[in-house]
Enzyme design. Sequence first.
Site, mmCIF file in Angstrom:
data_model
loop_
_atom_site.group_PDB
_atom_site.id
_atom_site.type_symbol
_atom_site.label_atom_id
_atom_site.label_comp_id
_atom_site.label_asym_id
_atom_site.label_seq_id
_atom_site.Cartn_x
_atom_site.Cartn_y
_atom_site.Cartn_z
ATOM 1 N N GLY A 14 0.820 -1.212 0.000
ATOM 2 C CA GLY A 14 0.000 0.000 0.000
ATOM 3 C C GLY A 14 0.848 1.253 0.000
ATOM 4 O O GLY A 14 1.882 1.316 0.663
ATOM 5 N N ARG A 28 19.738 10.448 -3.735
ATOM 6 C CA ARG A 28 20.752 11.489 -3.545
ATOM 7 C C ARG A 28 21.887 11.034 -2.635
ATOM 8 O O ARG A 28 23.043 11.417 -2.838
ATOM 9 C CB ARG A 28 20.089 12.758 -3.038
ATOM 10 C CG ARG A 28 19.200 13.376 -4.115
ATOM 11 C CD ARG A 28 18.685 14.739 -3.763
ATOM 12 N NE ARG A 28 18.027 15.347 -4.923
ATOM 13 C CZ ARG A 28 17.448 16.535 -4.922
ATOM 14 N NH1 ARG A 28 17.414 17.257 -3.806
ATOM 15 N NH2 ARG A 28 16.894 17.017 -6.019
ATOM 16 N N ARG A 75 1.422 -5.353 -5.455
ATOM 17 C CA ARG A 75 1.697 -6.582 -4.712
ATOM 18 C C ARG A 75 1.999 -7.678 -5.736
ATOM 19 O O ARG A 75 1.406 -7.719 -6.799
ATOM 20 C CB ARG A 75 0.508 -6.947 -3.822
ATOM 21 C CG ARG A 75 0.321 -5.949 -2.679
ATOM 22 C CD ARG A 75 -0.880 -6.291 -1.795
ATOM 23 N NE ARG A 75 -0.919 -5.456 -0.609
ATOM 24 C CZ ARG A 75 -1.476 -4.253 -0.549
ATOM 25 N NH1 ARG A 75 -2.048 -3.754 -1.630
ATOM 26 N NH2 ARG A 75 -1.472 -3.557 0.564
ATOM 27 N N ASP A 106 5.240 -5.077 6.291
ATOM 28 C CA ASP A 106 5.766 -6.402 6.623
ATOM 29 C C ASP A 106 5.827 -7.336 5.419
ATOM 30 O O ASP A 106 6.777 -8.116 5.274
ATOM 31 C CB ASP A 106 4.902 -7.043 7.718
ATOM 32 C CG ASP A 106 5.284 -6.550 9.112
ATOM 33 O OD1 ASP A 106 6.388 -5.997 9.256
ATOM 34 O OD2 ASP A 106 4.476 -6.710 10.034
ATOM 35 N N THR A 128 3.945 2.624 5.840
ATOM 36 C CA THR A 128 2.535 2.220 5.879
ATOM 37 C C THR A 128 1.772 3.169 6.777
ATOM 38 O O THR A 128 2.269 3.556 7.844
ATOM 39 C CB THR A 128 2.363 0.776 6.395
ATOM 40 O OG1 THR A 128 0.983 0.533 6.676
ATOM 41 C CG2 THR A 128 3.171 0.526 7.657
ATOM 42 N N ASP A 130 -0.686 2.490 8.551
ATOM 43 C CA ASP A 130 -1.273 1.793 9.700
ATOM 44 C C ASP A 130 -0.396 1.828 10.948
ATOM 45 O O ASP A 130 -0.870 1.506 12.035
ATOM 46 C CB ASP A 130 -1.565 0.333 9.344
ATOM 47 C CG ASP A 130 -2.681 0.192 8.328
ATOM 48 O OD1 ASP A 130 -3.562 1.064 8.292
ATOM 49 O OD2 ASP A 130 -2.670 -0.799 7.560
ATOM 50 N N ASP A 132 1.740 -0.229 11.948
ATOM 51 C CA ASP A 132 1.582 -1.549 12.565
ATOM 52 C C ASP A 132 2.815 -2.441 12.432
ATOM 53 O O ASP A 132 2.733 -3.650 12.621
ATOM 54 C CB ASP A 132 0.371 -2.267 11.966
ATOM 55 C CG ASP A 132 0.488 -2.496 10.460
ATOM 56 O OD1 ASP A 132 1.388 -1.897 9.827
ATOM 57 O OD2 ASP A 132 -0.325 -3.255 9.916
ATOM 58 N N ARG A 157 -18.074 16.643 11.810
ATOM 59 C CA ARG A 157 -18.589 17.141 13.085
ATOM 60 C C ARG A 157 -19.469 18.375 12.885
ATOM 61 O O ARG A 157 -20.470 18.552 13.576
ATOM 62 C CB ARG A 157 -17.439 17.481 14.027
ATOM 63 C CG ARG A 157 -17.966 18.016 15.373
ATOM 64 C CD ARG A 157 -16.903 18.667 16.210
ATOM 65 N NE ARG A 157 -16.076 17.691 16.882
ATOM 66 C CZ ARG A 157 -14.828 17.389 16.548
ATOM 67 N NH1 ARG A 157 -14.266 18.019 15.520
ATOM 68 N NH2 ARG A 157 -14.142 16.513 17.218
ATOM 69 N N GLY A 173 -7.396 0.579 8.755
ATOM 70 C CA GLY A 173 -6.823 -0.230 9.815
ATOM 71 C C GLY A 173 -7.515 -1.577 9.873
ATOM 72 O O GLY A 173 -8.335 -1.820 10.749
ATOM 73 N N ARG A 174 -7.190 -2.437 8.922
ATOM 74 C CA ARG A 174 -7.862 -3.734 8.839
ATOM 75 C C ARG A 174 -7.497 -4.632 10.017
ATOM 76 O O ARG A 174 -8.325 -5.331 10.566
ATOM 77 C CB ARG A 174 -7.497 -4.413 7.521
ATOM 78 C CG ARG A 174 -8.299 -5.673 7.233
ATOM 79 C CD ARG A 174 -8.053 -6.140 5.814
ATOM 80 N NE ARG A 174 -8.444 -5.122 4.844
ATOM 81 C CZ ARG A 174 -8.138 -5.162 3.555
ATOM 82 N NH1 ARG A 174 -7.444 -6.180 3.076
ATOM 83 N NH2 ARG A 174 -8.515 -4.199 2.733
ATOM 84 N N ALA A 189 -13.474 11.840 20.042
ATOM 85 C CA ALA A 189 -14.536 10.865 19.785
ATOM 86 C C ALA A 189 -15.158 10.362 21.081
ATOM 87 O O ALA A 189 -14.474 10.170 22.090
ATOM 88 C CB ALA A 189 -13.965 9.684 19.002
ATOM 89 N N HIS A 219 -24.320 16.082 20.094
ATOM 90 C CA HIS A 219 -23.793 15.413 18.900
ATOM 91 C C HIS A 219 -22.594 14.562 19.292
ATOM 92 O O HIS A 219 -21.906 14.846 20.288
ATOM 93 C CB HIS A 219 -23.416 16.428 17.820
ATOM 94 C CG HIS A 219 -22.251 17.297 18.200
ATOM 95 N ND1 HIS A 219 -22.371 18.382 19.040
ATOM 96 C CD2 HIS A 219 -20.939 17.224 17.849
ATOM 97 C CE1 HIS A 219 -21.194 18.958 19.190
ATOM 98 N NE2 HIS A 219 -20.307 18.280 18.487
ATOM 99 N N GLU A 226 -11.426 -0.048 10.330
ATOM 100 C CA GLU A 226 -12.154 -0.836 9.333
ATOM 101 C C GLU A 226 -12.219 -2.317 9.663
ATOM 102 O O GLU A 226 -13.157 -3.016 9.268
ATOM 103 C CB GLU A 226 -11.550 -0.638 7.942
ATOM 104 C CG GLU A 226 -10.147 -1.161 7.786
ATOM 105 C CD GLU A 226 -9.603 -0.962 6.371
ATOM 106 O OE1 GLU A 226 -10.300 -1.310 5.405
ATOM 107 O OE2 GLU A 226 -8.471 -0.446 6.252
#
Length: 323
Positions: A14, A28, A75, A106, A128, A130, A132, A157, A173-174, A189, A219, A226
């Site tokens: 990704g 460089r 990939r 990874d 990445t 993420d 992670d 918002r 963020g799978r 949040a 509100h 995800e």
Amino acid sequence: MNDVTAIGVLTSGGDAPGMNAAVRAVVRTAVSMGIKCFGIRRGYNGLIEGDIFQMNVRDVNDIIHRGGTVLYTARSPFFKTEEGMNAAIKNCKKYGINGIVVIGGDGSFRGARDLSEHGIPCVGIPGTIDNDIASTDYTIGFDTAMNTAMEMVDKLRDTAQSHERCSVVEVMGRHAGWLALETGIAVGAAAILVPEVHFDVDRDIVNKIVLTHQSGKKHFIVVVAEGVGNVQSLAEKIEERTGIETRATVLGHVQRGGCPTVRDREMASCMGSYAVNLLSKGIGNRVVGYRDGKLVDYDIFEALNMTKNFNLEKYYMANVISI
């Protein structure tokens, strides 16, 4: 590897903002040392197919501020086969490449490990959104993605406040909740849902929204990684059980794009230069990381076997201050 005469650089997996800054630094730094540098397009696919070209310092003009990757990315399942690996090695020999900088996650590092085992020294740079990768505290692209998500949620918002709604927002963020956690804290949040922490809809979301609604809040923002599940279904449950109009929004791939932030540009530049310095000394089979405020490097096998613990302390703190 003793005399390094040419290195390659590729981006894989990704895309992440800051990859171009890393490519620029690799090119460089290499040229400054008298080392030829070859760009490899579309990750390991390009290495297999020979989509390789020599780069000079002017080829990387005006890319430090651009999102995405000028080398493109992909990939490559074929690279995992013996035939694919042999084709990649053949092209390395054809172009005289005796070291490769791999920018990605990874999965990309596993490819770098396999190349290193076949005699082509590689150094991985963590790229990445993420954040992670276990061997580093920070990955290129994470800061930009957080800022993009934050800006999008801030806009949501405004309309949530105008209509006294709850807005359930899915961020990327799978398998990892770092982006959701940091973004959720930044936007205040009411609840943050991540794959690493089990949650109960009634206990962790509905009851909290009801209580804070009774105290005067009108509100709400719920940030969801995800990998947690269907945000539309979650929004419907919240509306049904609270009586508050609730809308779901999936931010999607907008989080991957855009101009990289200062942190991503600076970190990518430092990591890119660091990687070339390793290869110039004949050091391969390494992964660059950022630990305790400084750049470090690990054996690639060690890096891939590391685990990254989710920051539960920060997660619970976020829950406390979101009342």
